[in-house]
Design a protein around this motif. Structure first.
Motif, mmCIF file in Angstrom:
data_model
loop_
_atom_site.group_PDB
_atom_site.id
_atom_site.type_symbol
_atom_site.label_atom_id
_atom_site.label_comp_id
_atom_site.label_asym_id
_atom_site.label_seq_id
_atom_site.Cartn_x
_atom_site.Cartn_y
_atom_site.Cartn_z
ATOM 1 N N HIS A 101 0.824 -1.215 0.000
ATOM 2 C CA HIS A 101 0.000 0.000 0.000
ATOM 3 C C HIS A 101 0.859 1.266 0.000
ATOM 4 C CE1 HIS A 101 -3.413 -2.444 0.227
ATOM 5 N NE2 HIS A 101 -3.889 -2.162 1.417
ATOM 6 N N VAL A 102 1.860 1.295 0.896
ATOM 7 C CA VAL A 102 2.609 2.549 1.011
ATOM 8 C C VAL A 102 3.604 2.749 -0.122
ATOM 9 C CG1 VAL A 102 2.297 2.704 3.511
ATOM 10 C CG2 VAL A 102 4.363 1.617 2.597
ATOM 11 N N THR A 103 3.907 1.679 -0.858
ATOM 12 C CA THR A 103 4.817 1.858 -1.990
ATOM 13 C C THR A 103 4.056 1.896 -3.312
ATOM 14 O OG1 THR A 103 5.173 -0.528 -2.092
ATOM 15 C CG2 THR A 103 6.794 0.755 -0.858
#
Ligand code: MTE
Ligand code: HPA
Ligand code: MOS
Length: 754
Positions: free
Chosen positions: A9-11
């Motif tokens: 998600h964060v990448t």
């Protein structure tokens, strides 16, 4: 265990519908929707749009190869408007073009001639005109009619809650392509893969086995994709089926906001009777549910309103009636809490009104009436393993309600610019689909010959951390490292006939099915190990990938054992099926035992209101929550924080506005305000109620998806208490959301009930 999706998600590596690589020849669909809420279509002219270069086809109801019908509970919802329009935003035609931009240009060229018909947006008006989707339902316990005269105090009032836009970050969408033998494969952003499969089969007029639905994950659903993903999937599937080409639709935000239904607004009346010592003796409520133009899930949502009408309280005499009112709004649908929050707001309003009139704090009434072990709910279920008092007392001990109130009062005598308020919000939420037959799930487990494990379940990952919990379940049953377990996409050809991922029950239902599947494989491989080790099968255990014989380490480990099983032709695949035991409900009597268990909790909410501006901040929400025996702390804390903030958004700032013609005015993020980082409570303290959980919860870890939303209701009452403290003339008003505008009006002058 860390959420298996967090890195992706964060990448930006997690794959959503719009990230699926587009196949050569893919066409793009765009719905043309009704510019009126109620009308006869006199003439639809798509000729100019169809002539735009790059427009391949424009489909209408006449092109539907099967049935032009998508209603799930009741067949009352055409996919395409035929001769009549029922709501503003109803699909009338589907433009299919070689690019999205071309489709957008073409849409502007479609013209429609209408004969306008009268529009109803208000549920009370609908009821008065007999526009009901199903007959009203009443839950009854005791007889309030007989005890009003015994009550020392009786209060009546009205309470309204507005709708709520789901605002999943990923909008609705689907991507379909034709496969062999007249079949369709479709990726859909849906909570209900089977609902999508069934709807497409009906619309195309093919058997369900011709439709394969695949879901990797959703960028949020919140109930908005439990039923309402099906329309877009059916449109796209129809286009792919008719044109024999891949067709994709990823909705634009404003299209999504305009065309889809939301949380149901409710307009309700209440009557509450108390004894001299503040026991609630009787409670009556009439709920007017604004269902919109078609049934969708409204009858089920309405049912949960009745189930949760008395929240966390025992009331010996209850009569609550709900009306499912047909209006000309887009069909309203599931939204976190599923009608429960709307019911709870009303009894909290009744308690607030009684407390104000009696000059006591609402929490004195709340605490005195909490559910006890063995209390009967109005629907007949006997409350067991009740944690209402425990949650309250734990919260009071940790957060010291009296001391907090003293701080609030002291602040209010000093400050001329701001005023503080506090409220306590206890919750009790039933876990299971209220519709008993939906409480089942399946899972498919493969142990591959190298010892790695592939898991499919019927559950959909929508951000709630389901897949992480499923990895944990498989890893724990096998006692292997979680890195050996992979969660596959949710696919109707691997796990069939699923209930949607909803009712907070996804991890319980699918996790239990997964446990059953893994356990069956485990038994077989232990049997093989016993043969290899010349031991009894009962003597074999697997702990941390080591095979133990009578608790003693052997030279056999997981990898070696699986390899040996494979060469010995042991079946390393299994499917598990689970159906919740014990639950039942008789709709003819409105009695039964619909819930596997209840989730409890208590929140203390503190707010500060700006006396001049009417703006407010939530200083703190301190809560004690019944997680059961928590299996994943980070995931569950995330659910509490997200649910709480979503709940306070509904209660304070999210204001859906339709004009009297049924047109959505709050149709973009410029006019519809959702909580942002600044709206988050300055402090959120979450304490876990120490318990050993519930046997019907997955690994005794209770469902956590929806319950925390209802802590947000406390924010409404905390603000109201602040306004009361600032303005002694303020007449209580139960009309959410409590926007800064309404707060400002409340701070100055006597408010009339509208
Ligand atoms: N959390 C995230 N991040 N995204 C969502 O869409 N949906 C909520 C809740 N939490 C949702 C969420 C709703 S409406 C439900 S019913 C549950 O998650 C569904 O998942 P569960 O059954 O696994 O709790
Ligand atoms: N919750 C969510 N969805 C549902 C329910 C429920 O209780 N019942 C039927 N669909
Ligand atoms: Mo949740 S409203 O049950 O999808």
């Amino acid at each position: 265990m860390k959420n298996i999706d967090s890195n992706g998600h964060v990448t930006g590596r997690s794959i959503y519908l719009d990230d699926i690589p587009v196949q050569q020849g893919t066409l793009f669909a765009l719905p043309y929707d009704a510019p009126s809420a109620h009308a006869h279509i006199k003439k639809l002219d798509v000729s100019k749009a169809a002539a735009v270069p790059g427009v391949v086809r424009i489909l209408t109801y006449a092109d539907v190869t099967g049935e032009n019908q998508i209603g799930g509970i009741i067949p009352d919802e055409p996919l395409f408007a035929g001769k009549e329009i029922h709501f503003w935003g109803m699909p009338v035609a589907l433009i299919i073009a070689t690019s999205e931009d071309i489709a957008i240009q073409a849409r502007k060229l479609i013209t429609i001639e209408l004969e306008e018909l009268p529009v109803i947006t208000d549920p009370r008006e609908a009821r008065a005109k007999g526009e009901l989707i199903i007959p009203p339902r009443t839950f009854r316990l005791g007889d309030p009619g007989k005890v009003w005269t015994e009550c020392a105090h009786v209060f009546e009032g009205r309470a309204d809650t507005n709708g709520q836009e789901h605002l999943y970050i990923e909008t609705q969408g689907a991507y379909a392509y034709p496969t062999e033998h007249g079949s369709i494969r479709i990726s859909s952003s849906t909570q209900g893969p089977t609902a999508v499969q069934r709807t497409i089969a009906r619309v195309l007029g093919v058997a369900m086995h011709k439709v394969e639905v695949d879901v990797t994950r959703l960028g949020g659903g919140f109930g908005g994709k439990e039923d309402q993903a099906s329309a877009w999937a059916a449109l796209v599937a129809l286009a792919a089926y008719v044109l024999k080409k891949p067709v994709k639709l990823a909705m634009h935000r404003m299209d999504d906001m305009r065309m889809t239904g939301k949380r149901h607004p409710y307009s309700s009346d209440f009557k509450i009777g108390l004894s001299k010592d503040l026991k609630i003796l009787a409670y009556e409520a009439t709920f007017h549910q604004n269902a919109g133009a078609a049934a969708d899930l409204s009858p089920a949502v309405m049912e949960r309103t009745l189930f949760h009408a008395t929240n966390s309280y025992f009331v010996p005499n209850v009569e609550v009636t709900a009306y499912c009112c047909r209006t000309h709004l887009p069909p309203n649908t599931a939204f976190r809490g599923f009608g429960g929050p709307q019911g709870m707001f009303v009894i909290e309003s009744a308690i607030a009104k009684a407390a104000q009139a009696l000059g006591v704090l609402p929490r004195e009434i709340q605490q005195r009436n909490l559910l006890k072990e063995g209390s009967t709910f109005s629907y007949g279920q006997i409350a067991d393993r009740v944690l209402a008092d425990q949650a309250w007392e734990h919260a009071d001990k940790s957060f010291k309600f009296d001391a907090l109130q003293k701080e609030v009062d002291a602040f209010n005598t000093k400050s001329t610019s701001h005023v503080k308020g506090m409220a306590i919000m206890p919750i009790c939420f039933g876990i299971s689909f209220t519709n008993t037959p939906m409480n089942h799930a399946r899972a498919l487990v493969h142990v591959y010959q190298d010892g790695s494990v592939g898991v499919s379940t019927g559950g959909v990952e929508m951000g709630q951390g389901l897949n992480t919990k499923m990895v944990q379940v498989a890893a724990e049953v096998f006692s292997i490292d979680p890195s050996r377990v992979k969660l596959e996409s949710t696919n109707t050809t691997r796990v069939a006939n699923t209930s949607p991922s909803a009712a907070s029950a996804t991890a319980d239902l699918n996790g239990k099915a997964l446990e059953i599947g893994c356990t069956a494989i485990l038994e077989r491989i232990k049997e093989k190990a016993s043969r290899m080790l010349n031991a009894k099968p009962e003597a074999i255990t697997i702990v941390n990938e080591q095979v133990l014989n009578n608790g003693k380490v052997t030279d056999l480990d997981w990898k070696k054992l699986i390899h040996a099983c494979h060469w010995d032709r042991v079946n390393l695949s299994e499917s598990g099926h689970y159906a919740t035991p014990e639950i039942h409900f008789d709709k003819t009597k409105e009695k039964g035992h619909p819930f596997a268990y209840h989730v409890y909790g208590t929140a203390a909410v503190l707010v500060t209101v700006d006396r001049l501006r009417g703006t407010y901040v939530v200083d703190a929400v301190k809560l004690v929550h019944d997680f059961g025996k928590r299996m994943n702390t980070a995931v569950d804390i995330g659910q509490i924080e997200g649910g709480l903030v979503q709940g306070l958004g509904w209660m304070t700032m999210e204001e859906i506005v339709y004009n009297d013609k049924g047109k959505l005015l709050s149709n973009a993020l410029s006019t519809y305000k959702v909580p942002d980082i600044h709206s988050v409570p300055k402090e959120i303290t979450i304490e876990a109620l120490p318990t050993d959980g519930h046997p019907l919860a997955i690994r005794r870890s209770k469902a956590v998806g929806e319950p925390p939303l209802m802590y947000g209701i406390g924010v409404y009452f905390a603000i109201q208490n602040a306004v009361k403290a600032a303005n002694p003339n303020y007449a209580l008003r139960f009309d959410a959301p409590f926007t800064p505008e309404k707060v400002l009006m409340g701070l100055y002058g006597q408010m009339e009930r509208r």
